[in-house]
Design an enzyme around this catalytic site. Structure first.
Site, mmCIF file in Angstrom:
data_model
loop_
_atom_site.group_PDB
_atom_site.id
_atom_site.type_symbol
_atom_site.label_atom_id
_atom_site.label_comp_id
_atom_site.label_asym_id
_atom_site.label_seq_id
_atom_site.Cartn_x
_atom_site.Cartn_y
_atom_site.Cartn_z
ATOM 1 N N GLU A 41 6.851 -6.199 2.306
ATOM 2 C CA GLU A 41 6.443 -7.178 1.291
ATOM 3 C C GLU A 41 7.267 -8.455 1.393
ATOM 4 O O GLU A 41 6.831 -9.517 0.970
ATOM 5 C CB GLU A 41 6.578 -6.579 -0.114
ATOM 6 C CG GLU A 41 5.264 -6.092 -0.675
ATOM 7 C CD GLU A 41 5.329 -5.681 -2.152
ATOM 8 O OE1 GLU A 41 6.409 -5.741 -2.765
ATOM 9 O OE2 GLU A 41 4.287 -5.283 -2.681
ATOM 10 N N HIS A 57 6.901 15.715 17.618
ATOM 11 C CA HIS A 57 5.789 16.568 18.038
ATOM 12 C C HIS A 57 4.439 15.956 17.651
ATOM 13 O O HIS A 57 3.416 16.629 17.688
ATOM 14 C CB HIS A 57 5.967 17.968 17.449
ATOM 15 C CG HIS A 57 7.228 18.621 17.936
ATOM 16 N ND1 HIS A 57 7.251 19.553 18.945
ATOM 17 C CD2 HIS A 57 8.522 18.418 17.588
ATOM 18 C CE1 HIS A 57 8.504 19.912 19.175
ATOM 19 N NE2 HIS A 57 9.297 19.242 18.370
ATOM 20 N N LYS A 76 -6.422 -6.761 -5.655
ATOM 21 C CA LYS A 76 -6.566 -6.631 -7.115
ATOM 22 C C LYS A 76 -7.742 -7.475 -7.594
ATOM 23 O O LYS A 76 -8.546 -7.028 -8.426
ATOM 24 C CB LYS A 76 -5.287 -7.121 -7.825
ATOM 25 C CG LYS A 76 -4.085 -6.240 -7.606
ATOM 26 C CD LYS A 76 -2.913 -6.749 -8.444
ATOM 27 C CE LYS A 76 -1.625 -6.090 -8.026
ATOM 28 N NZ LYS A 76 -0.444 -6.693 -8.617
HETATM 29 O O1 PA5 Z 1 7.965 -5.463 -5.213
HETATM 30 C C1 PA5 Z 1 7.112 -5.777 -6.032
HETATM 31 O O2 PA5 Z 1 7.218 -6.777 -6.741
HETATM 32 C C2 PA5 Z 1 5.875 -4.933 -6.227
HETATM 33 O O3 PA5 Z 1 5.806 -3.894 -5.317
HETATM 34 C C3 PA5 Z 1 5.871 -4.349 -7.621
HETATM 35 O O4 PA5 Z 1 7.040 -3.607 -7.810
HETATM 36 C C4 PA5 Z 1 4.653 -3.474 -7.886
HETATM 37 O O5 PA5 Z 1 3.496 -4.194 -7.613
HETATM 38 C C5 PA5 Z 1 4.634 -2.978 -9.321
HETATM 39 O O6 PA5 Z 1 4.633 -4.051 -10.212
HETATM 40 P P1 PA5 Z 1 4.954 -3.859 -11.741
HETATM 41 O O7 PA5 Z 1 6.356 -3.374 -11.864
HETATM 42 O O8 PA5 Z 1 4.771 -5.226 -12.330
HETATM 43 O O9 PA5 Z 1 3.976 -2.867 -12.302
#
Ligand code: PA5
Length: 437
Positions: free
Chosen positions: A279, A300, A414
């Site tokens: 990310e 394996h 989303k």
């Molecule tokens: O690293 C990030 O920002 C994302 O992976 C969020 O943690 C994830 O989308 C969950 O978001 P939230 O804590 O707002 O529900």
């Protein structure tokens, strides 16, 4: 203290190639420290370990004790950064077949990290008639996956123990002011913890997001934080070395980094690491693709590809010097299985030779590797490792010239999902997507 060794990449890149990137890595550290780079409103994690208030840790431990006393299971609801850090640490430290510290902790089970109907059905069946609590975690407070799980489990808990008792068994971890979860928690009177505004999800394991579930499972969050402080205040060259080496490999055509472990407890640590790096770096059509394998299990399955497939990969091997327990291979008078040549050895000695043999074979096959060594799989070493990876990720992202602290690409699915579900406010997107189908 954890350590790093990049000797086994030197057939692919030279020491000079790595050294040539050190100034960029050092500049990235300055950019982080000065708060002058892209995403600088999300740098709360940088000095988080040393600034965690002891009273906050005491409070988290007290909440964990209360929940443990009242629950056989605690469901930690969250996804992405609101899930993976806790899951990684609990799996790394826990008994392999219990994933918590038996005799101290309560069982922590996870939900809201998928939209699997059978998963939720099975979880609700597991919790039928059981004493359970909920820790619901969402920074935005609006993420669909955890919101669905929470609606279902909240209703179940209220039906099992009544609304008042349920409200005392639910803890919410969310933004200080914003989001549906904050409003709901205020309305229902839940105990809450705040996710600091300037800490992004994937950098939040050392906030209550990770610390509360880890404490509930029975692990020492003070030692975990102390380990992170060791690394925050310790030798920066580890971070510079990792960031410079992986970027040198990337520039030499090694586009995929495989995080390797020889310890099944580290499976979820790799999942956490993949989120952190994926990310943070996968932007602007750039970035090393973070993958992972569990060896020797995956030797394996994926071993063939790693040894002989396309040569665009490098490995980062996490090695643990000392296992927590001792198991010795017995001798057998008939030796029908032919194993007496290793009788008397600890299982870990065999594992270490498998590891060394694998690393050498992969280097011979054109797959360089970086080795990160942990003295043991305990809270202190894990705290060091977590902070090491976080800081190296920020540095590496700046060396790559991306903003490591946003995740604009996550919104695309989303938007389509909401359009397909006819969420109010998405009317134009719904019409557009229906026209495409
Ligand atoms: O690293 C990030 O920002 C994302 O992976 C969020 O943690 C994830 O989308 C969950 O978001 P939230 O804590 O707002 O529900």
């Amino acid at each position: 203290m954890i350590s790093i060794n990049h000797q086994a990449v030197l057939g692919t890149v030279s020491e000079n190639d790595i050294l040539a990137l050190r100034p960029a890595a050092q500049a990235a550290v300055q950019t982080l420290e000065g708060g002058t780079g892209a995403g600088n409103d999300f740098l709360g994690w940088l000095h988080l370990p040393s600034s965690i208030d002891a009273a906050m840790l005491d409070d988290i431990e007290a909440t964990a004790r209360t929940l443990r006393a009242q629950c056989d299971y605690v469901v930690a609801i969250g996804i992405g950064g609101s899930y993976l850090g806790a899951k990684a640490v609990i799996e790394a430290l826990g008994d392999n077949f219990a994933a918590y510290k038996p005799s101290v902790g309560a069982k922590v089970v996870f939900a809201g990290n998928n939209i699997g109907e059978d998963y939720l059905y099975d979880l609700m069946k597991l919790l039928d008639g059981k004493r359970f609590g909920i820790v619901v975690i969402s920074k935005s407070g609006t993420t669909t996956e955890p919101a669905i799980a929470f609606r279902l489990l909240k209703e179940k808990l209220e039906m099992q123990v009544g609304k008042d008792a349920a409200s005392k068994l639910i803890v919410a971890i969310t933004d200080e002011k914003r989001g549906a979860l904050r409003s709901l928690a205020t309305e229902e009177g839940y105990k809450t913890y705040v996710i600091p505004d300037n800490v992004g999800g994937r950098f939040s394991v050392l906030t209550p997001v990770g610390l509360l579930p880890i404490a509930i499972a029975g692990f020492d969050i003070k030692a975990l934080v102390a380990g992170a402080v060791d690394m925050e205040r310790g030798d920066e060259s580890l971070v510079l070395d990792y960031a410079a080496t992986r970027n040198a490999l990337y520039r030499a055509g090694k586009k995929i980094e495989i995080l390797v472990n020889f310890n099944p407890s580290l499976h979820y640590l790799a999942e956490w690491w993949k989120q952190l790096y994926g990310e943070s770096e996968g932007k602007d059509h750039k970035g090393i693709f973070p993958a992972s394998v569990d060896f020797t299990t995956d030797l394996h399955s994926m071993g063939q590809w790693v040894q002989d497939g396309e040569r665009t990969i490098f490995e980062t091997v996490i090695t643990v010097e000392n296992p927590r327990n001792k198991v010795v291979i017995p001798s057998d008078k008939d030796d029908l299985d032919g194993l007496n040549y290793i009788a008397g050895k600890r299982v870990d000695e065999v594992n270490k030779m498998a590891e060394l043999g694998t690393r050498l074979a992969h280097v011979d096959g054109g797959v360089p590797n970086i080795v990160i060594t942990l003295p043991a799989l305990d809270e202190r070493s894990l705290g060091q490792l977590i902070y090491f990876f976080e800081k190296a990720c920020g540095v590496s992202g700046y060396v790559l010239e991306v903003n490591p602290f946003n995740q604009p690409g996550v919104e695309a699915y989303k938007k389509n999902m909401f359009a397909l579900l006819n969420k109010p406010g998405y009317e134009a997107e719904s019409a557009a997507i229906q026209a495409k189908l």
